[in-house]
Enzyme design. Structure first.
Site, short mmCIF file in Angstrom:
data_model
loop_
_atom_site.label_atom_id
_atom_site.label_comp_id
_atom_site.label_asym_id
_atom_site.label_seq_id
_atom_site.Cartn_x
_atom_site.Cartn_y
_atom_site.Cartn_z
N ASP A 189 -7.15 2.18 7.23
CA ASP A 189 -5.83 2.77 7.46
C ASP A 189 -6.02 4.26 7.76
O ASP A 189 -7.16 4.77 7.75
CB ASP A 189 -4.87 2.54 6.29
CG ASP A 189 -5.38 3.13 4.97
OD1 ASP A 189 -6.08 4.16 5.02
OD2 ASP A 189 -5.07 2.58 3.91
N ASP B 33 0.83 -1.20 0.00
CA ASP B 33 0.00 0.00 0.00
C ASP B 33 0.87 1.25 0.00
O ASP B 33 2.01 1.23 0.47
CB ASP B 33 -0.91 0.02 1.23
CG ASP B 33 -2.03 -1.01 1.13
OD1 ASP B 33 -2.44 -1.34 0.00
OD2 ASP B 33 -2.48 -1.49 2.19
N ARG C 53 -4.67 -4.61 6.73
CA ARG C 53 -5.75 -3.65 7.01
C ARG C 53 -7.03 -4.38 7.40
O ARG C 53 -7.77 -3.96 8.31
CB ARG C 53 -6.00 -2.77 5.78
CG ARG C 53 -4.91 -1.75 5.53
CD ARG C 53 -5.25 -0.85 4.35
NE ARG C 53 -5.24 -1.55 3.08
CZ ARG C 53 -6.27 -1.56 2.21
NH1 ARG C 53 -7.38 -0.90 2.49
NH2 ARG C 53 -6.17 -2.21 1.07
N TYR D 293 5.28 -8.75 8.61
CA TYR D 293 5.00 -7.33 8.76
C TYR D 293 5.13 -6.89 10.22
O TYR D 293 4.88 -7.67 11.14
CB TYR D 293 3.57 -7.00 8.32
CG TYR D 293 3.25 -7.30 6.88
CD1 TYR D 293 3.41 -6.34 5.89
CD2 TYR D 293 2.75 -8.55 6.50
CE1 TYR D 293 3.08 -6.60 4.57
CE2 TYR D 293 2.42 -8.82 5.18
CZ TYR D 293 2.59 -7.84 4.22
OH TYR D 293 2.28 -8.11 2.90
#
Length: 313
Positions: A86, A44, A180, A72
């Site tokens: 987000d 993203d 997300r 992550y």
């Protein structure tokens, strides 16, 4: 003219936040003057971290690299939900935080470990009848994306700042997992709402962001020898999780013409179930093969690499 020593390879890029994955591809294509260039798994715009970029005929490796697990580091804001899940989205709800770190750990262990069904965000690149879901939503359309199985191999709490209700997680997951969406679902389970405020991809398979180069360093590739730079991976090493078959040089013609490799063509075999095929004594990736009843069948053949070897004879 392309940069001669930077082609048919894989780059490990540390993508900064504020740029789309396509932005990075565009800059690399322009800087290194390569025609074929593609990434193996988007990040993203607000996220940073490891982006694997394939150049030249190595773009054909993209599906295999995309299948690797990802790791992550994500920071989530509890108590606030947004439409994009987000910090770039619009706030759609707020709530008071009444959960403890023990509540969070229990929730993660119960609902977000192992194989789970996950609905991708409406604001995503998922195609619905040929158009991106995000494009449809921005035009005011209602979308319905079916849940899909993803695997959370490991998820641990790094920090929970109770003063500002910010939770930082270390997540190792399968291809196709949306962090997300994980934040959205965690917020629902905790009855608080949540969205991602910082996201960094630190690893893809065995590749780590510490081995990557910045975009500034990528510019330097245009006038440095590839041996002097980290972040450049050969196609052979990019697929290090596959097995290896070493073949006699005389057998390259069989590979080129799509013929089955017999046991008399092979000098060395290790690993399974997919094999990187190389001429004995080299790491020149000429094909990817699987075992057959009568030998090994090449599923992907990299003619460019075979032709390169032929010209060196």
């Amino acid at each position: 003219m392309s940069v001669p020593h930077i082609k048919d390879c894989v780059l490990l890029i540390d993508k900064p936040s504020g740029y789309t994955s396509f932005d990075i591809i565009h800059r690399i294509r322009k800087t290194l003057k390569v025609k074929k260039c593609g990434h193996a798994g988007t990040l993203d715009k607000f996220a940073s971290g490891l982006l694997i970029v394939c150049l030249g005929w190595a773009t054909r490796l993209v599906p295999f690299v995309m299948g690797m697990d990802k790791r992550y580091i994500a920071t989530m804001q509890l108590g606030v939900a947004t439409d994009t899940h987000d910090s770039e989205g619009q706030v759609i709800s707020k709530s008071n935080i009444q959960c403890t770190v023990e509540d969070i750990q229990s929730c993660l262990q119960t609902y977000f470990t192992g194989e789970i069904m996950q609905v991708p965000p409406d604001y995503s690149a998922i195609k619905i009848n040929g158009k991106r879901s995000s494009d449809r939503v921005r035009k005011g359309e209602l979308v319905a994306i079916a849940p899909r199985p993803v695997h959370i191999h490991k998820i641990t709490v790094i920090d929970f700042d109770t003063a500002c209700s910010q939770l930082t997680l270390d997540i190792t997951c399968s291809k196709g997992t949306y962090i997300r969406a994980l934040a959205r679902d965690l917020g629902l389970r905790l009855h608080t709402g949540a969205h991602v405020i910082a996201l960094r991809r630190v690893a893809i398979g065995d590749f780590n962001v510490t081995d990557a180069i910045t975009m500034e360093q990528c510019v330097e590739l245009s006038h440095k020898n590839s041996e002097d730079m980290r972040g450049i991976i050969t196609p052979f090493r990019a697929l290090g999780h596959f097995g290896i078959i070493a073949v006699k040089r005389d057998s390259l013609i069989k590979i080129k013409h799509g013929k089955l490799l017999g046991y008399d063509d092979i000098t060395y075999v290790t690993g399974e179930p997919v094999f990187r095929v190389v001429p004995e004594g080299t790491e020149a990736l000429v094909a990817l093969a699987v075992k057959d009843e009568k030998g090994y069948r090449c599923k992907k053949v990299f003619i460019e690499e075979i032709d390169k070897i032929d010209t060196m004879k």
